[in-house]
Design a protein around this motif. Structure first.
Motif, PDB file in Angstrom:
ATOM      1  N   LEU A  67       0.838  -1.192   0.000  1.00  6.84           N
ATOM      2  CA  LEU A  67       0.000   0.000   0.000  1.00  6.84           C
ATOM      3  C   LEU A  67       0.875   1.244   0.000  1.00  6.84           C
ATOM      4  CD1 LEU A  67      -2.917  -0.836   2.448  1.00  6.84           C
ATOM      5  CD2 LEU A  67      -2.945  -0.782  -0.034  1.00  6.84           C
ATOM      6  N   HIS A 116     -10.053  -0.126  -4.387  1.00  7.67           N
ATOM      7  CA  HIS A 116      -8.919  -0.599  -3.574  1.00  7.67           C
ATOM      8  C   HIS A 116      -7.964  -1.446  -4.406  1.00  7.67           C
ATOM      9  CE1 HIS A 116     -10.549  -4.675  -3.355  1.00  7.67           C
ATOM     10  NE2 HIS A 116     -11.718  -4.152  -3.047  1.00  7.67           N
ATOM     11  N   THR A 138      -5.330   3.606  -6.941  1.00  3.13           N
ATOM     12  CA  THR A 138      -6.691   3.366  -6.460  1.00  3.13           C
ATOM     13  C   THR A 138      -7.111   4.430  -5.446  1.00  3.13           C
ATOM     14  OG1 THR A 138      -6.154   2.000  -4.531  1.00  3.13           O
ATOM     15  CG2 THR A 138      -6.195   0.895  -6.683  1.00  3.13           C
ATOM     16  N   VAL A 157      -7.908   3.933  -2.403  1.00  2.00           N
ATOM     17  CA  VAL A 157      -7.207   3.686  -1.144  1.00  2.00           C
ATOM     18  C   VAL A 157      -5.816   4.326  -1.161  1.00  2.00           C
ATOM     19  CG1 VAL A 157      -6.048   1.878   0.195  1.00  2.00           C
ATOM     20  CG2 VAL A 157      -8.458   1.643  -0.391  1.00  2.00           C
ATOM     21  N   ASN A 158      -5.099   4.209  -2.278  1.00  2.00           N
ATOM     22  CA  ASN A 158      -3.782   4.857  -2.373  1.00  2.00           C
ATOM     23  C   ASN A 158      -3.891   6.359  -2.133  1.00  2.00           C
ATOM     24  OD1 ASN A 158      -3.544   2.463  -4.744  1.00  2.00           O
ATOM     25  ND2 ASN A 158      -1.803   2.624  -3.369  1.00  2.00           N
ATOM     26  N   ILE A 171      -5.737  -4.287   2.614  1.00  3.53           N
ATOM     27  CA  ILE A 171      -5.754  -3.505   1.372  1.00  3.53           C
ATOM     28  C   ILE A 171      -7.012  -2.636   1.246  1.00  3.53           C
ATOM     29  CG2 ILE A 171      -4.317  -5.146   0.110  1.00  3.53           C
ATOM     30  CD1 ILE A 171      -6.903  -6.063  -1.330  1.00  3.53           C
ATOM     31  N   ARG A 172      -7.879  -2.669   2.274  1.00  2.00           N
ATOM     32  CA  ARG A 172      -9.102  -1.853   2.203  1.00  2.00           C
ATOM     33  C   ARG A 172      -9.293  -0.988   3.446  1.00  2.00           C
ATOM     34  NH1 ARG A 172     -13.979  -5.673   0.898  1.00  2.00           N
ATOM     35  NH2 ARG A 172     -12.948  -7.023   2.400  1.00  2.00           N
ATOM     36  N   ILE A 178     -12.514   1.515   3.934  1.00  3.95           N
ATOM     37  CA  ILE A 178     -13.548   1.270   2.926  1.00  3.95           C
ATOM     38  C   ILE A 178     -14.736   0.532   3.550  1.00  3.95           C
ATOM     39  CG2 ILE A 178     -14.083   0.173   0.728  1.00  3.95           C
ATOM     40  CD1 ILE A 178     -12.181   2.591   0.541  1.00  3.95           C
ATOM     41  N   ARG A 184     -18.379  -0.050  -1.717  1.00  4.93           N
ATOM     42  CA  ARG A 184     -17.672   0.229  -2.963  1.00  4.93           C
ATOM     43  C   ARG A 184     -18.639   0.638  -4.070  1.00  4.93           C
ATOM     44  NH1 ARG A 184     -14.430  -5.246  -3.938  1.00  4.93           N
ATOM     45  NH2 ARG A 184     -16.424  -6.098  -3.231  1.00  4.93           N
TER      46      ARG A 184
END
Length: 302
Positions: free
Chosen positions: A72, A100, A109, A111-112, A128-129, A132, A135
């Protein structure tokens, strides 16, 4: 230890990639073909090709490649954060952005971008979420609620589950819908024909979509939709089901359609009860520029 899948051929015939696609419902045919191309699929210890014809008694061994570790990385993506406090944030996701990271989209994304612009994010979901709660599809634009701590995340997720949060969308669909309002109730599940798509199936999950006509054009209708449930691709699948697919939809719509960057679908209105203060929060995001321009063109040729 490397993960493996063993498939024993009983009476199937035909190309190995097609047979495996029929047997392995959790994987797409393109994924299976990629495994074969990268020599992860064996019979009697020999790597096989995609055009191999299976025979009764064949034992196919698939050695699954090690999954790539996703890192990430905070990125300055200049996200439009329309509200933020110590518990929640609301972001207007642009069309074309994945929510994500995944194997196919490790960077760029939402998230980034969130990691760069927001100090704290909830940790309830997998790594990775962060933050969130729900979505929207890559090519759908509009509003998403973001949780900045786990308590807020639990509250927002419960509101989604209880159907007490407010989510309204605007879509441009093919065809002229004759009635002003409608309710679509049809169960949705993964397509048995194309694993990347959803479909109306008897044993699918319950799904309910309400819609109201906003404006009619030649061969198109602008509608507002409200979700009662939140199934994958719900609006896109339901509108195709009743014969008015979303314009520009690459999966569920016709090939020849309006020029754009994917489906003309926008998450316009988002409402929820604030996890800490109990205040009713409602946010609205204007249609993307290309959506507005397309509507103006349709009005001029109407």
């Amino acid at each position: 230890m490397q993960a493996e899948i063993e498939v024993i051929i009983k009476e199937e015939t035909g190309r190995v990639d097609k047979v495996l696609n029929d047997r392995l419902k959790d994987y797409s045919r393109s994924q299976i073909q990629q495994w074969i191309k990268e020599q992860h699929v064996f019979i009697d210890g020999q790597a096989i090709k995609a055009n191999y014809k299976v025979s009764a008694g064949d034992v196919i061994l698939i050695q699954l490649p090690e999954p790539e570790e996703l890192e990430l990385i905070p990125e300055d993506l200049d996200l439009e954060i329309i509200y933020e406090d110590q518990d929640v944030a609301v972001v207007n996701k642009p069309q074309g952005m994945v929510v994500h990271p995944s194997a196919g989209h490790p960077t760029g994304t939402l998230v980034n971008g969130l990691l760069y612009q927001i100090k704290d994010l909830s940790t309830i979901n997998d790594v990775i979420r962060p933050g969130i709660v729900h979505r929207i599809d890559k090519d759908t634009s509009g509003l998403l609620m973001i949780a900045k701590n786990d308590q807020a995340h639990e509250s927002l997720a419960k509101q989604l589950k209880d159907k007490s949060s407010l989510r309204k969308y605007v879509a441009l669909v093919h065809g002229e819908i004759p009635h002003d309002k409608g309710r679509i109730e049809a169960p949705i599940g993964r397509s048995k024909v194309n694993r990347k798509m959803q479909d109306i199936i008897e044993d699918g999950k319950p799904a309910v979509t309400h819609f109201e006509v906003l404006e009619r054009f030649n061969n198109f209708t602008l509608i507002e939709l409200q979700l009662e449930t939140g199934r994958t691709h719900q609006i896109r699948v339901h509108m195709k089901y009743i014969g008015y697919p979303v314009a520009g939809d690459p999966l569920y719509g016709p090939k020849k359609t309006l020029k754009g960057n994917g489906q003309f679908l926008h998450a316009k209105l988002l409402g929820f009860v604030h996890p800490t203060t109990g205040e009713n929060m409602v946010f609205e995001a204007p249609l993307p520029k290309i959506f507005q321009e397309t509507l103006q063109q349709l009005r001029e040729t109407n």
